[in-house]
Design an enzyme around this catalytic site. Sequence first.
Site: not given
Length: 325
Positions: A159, A187
């Site tokens: 990410d 996440h």
Amino acid sequence: MTQPKRIAVTGAAGQICYSLLFRIANGDVYGKDTPVALQLLDLPQAQKAVKGVVMELEDCAFPLLQDVVITDDPKAAFRDIDAGFFVGSRPRTQGMERRDLLNANAEIFRVQGEALNEGAKRDAKVIVVGNPANTNAMILAANAKDFPTENITAMLRLDHNRALTQFAQKAGVSVDAIAKFVVWGNHSPTMFADWTNATADGKPLAEVIGDEAWYKETLIPTVAKRGTAIIEARGASSAASAANAAIDHMRDWIKGSDGDWVSMGVSSDGSYGIPEGLMAGVPVVCEGGAYKRVTGLEIGPFQRQMLDRTVAELSEEREAVSALL
Ligand code: NAD
Ligand code: LMR
């Protein structure tokens, strides 16, 4: 020659490992002067496929790769390891929400936590990639009772890297010009890509880009939904980029992050209003083989709202798997 670093990798027959194993064997984690040995775990029905991957590893003639163990027994896989990449689990497929994976994968990490506890070196460094990565890492830590919880981490680096490229393209700078950026929390689509302290070539990133609406309405959702966008485009979840992020995470932890922040999912110490014990993405700096949380940051109202949302999801996930903790 020095003793090889022993590295366990789970899910060795899967698509992430088809990239990851070759990068590790090439010296991308420990460096070009450190030999490595791979201890590969996968399910009994995947053993033949793992053997095929190992044939390909052999055919690369990597000078640093000294030994490869193939097994379906977690205890054999984690014996005497210096590092563990926990990739093996069921991936999300089209139409599935990430949280649907929770129950399917929780039991895997309970069993593997006990095996890690039994055989791994106490200073082994562990990254959990298999989803839901944060909660799987928490289950692993809870079931590895004599293994230091701070050595078990979850991957937020994909990410982080995804956001760096989006920022760099918008700001017209290279990705390595950007510093002090972090992805907080889970996440999952609730993650919070936070540019509050970020800089581009030393100038505040928010000023360089000068478009807060883009940040809130485009950047944050683009990064949050990137995993889904890749599944839709490829018909399979991200693989080479996930492997690359796992390499970045472990290399920085081992070799240092040159003073810059990186995003790592670590067991919360209660700071920033994140309940203790949740595995949440926070900003850390890596140095001397250890990570240190970035402390003392002021959290503004928008950050608070975004952080609370992702932390609430992590708390719900913890509740859902409480029987395994
Ligand atoms: P894949 O299906 O190609 O491979 C998974 C492998 O794990 C298979 O070989 C399977 O047999 C193995 N496996 C299943 N249960 C196991 C067990 N109990 N022990 C050992 N091995 C086991 O999946 P993939 O694309 O390589 O993805 C692996 C995981 O990584 C998925 O959960 C995926 O959602 C996750 N992922 C996480 C991130 C992240 O940023 N954290 C990014 C991408 C993918
Ligand atoms: C990703 O972020 O690409 C992975 O976690 C895959 C997924 O299920 O989103």
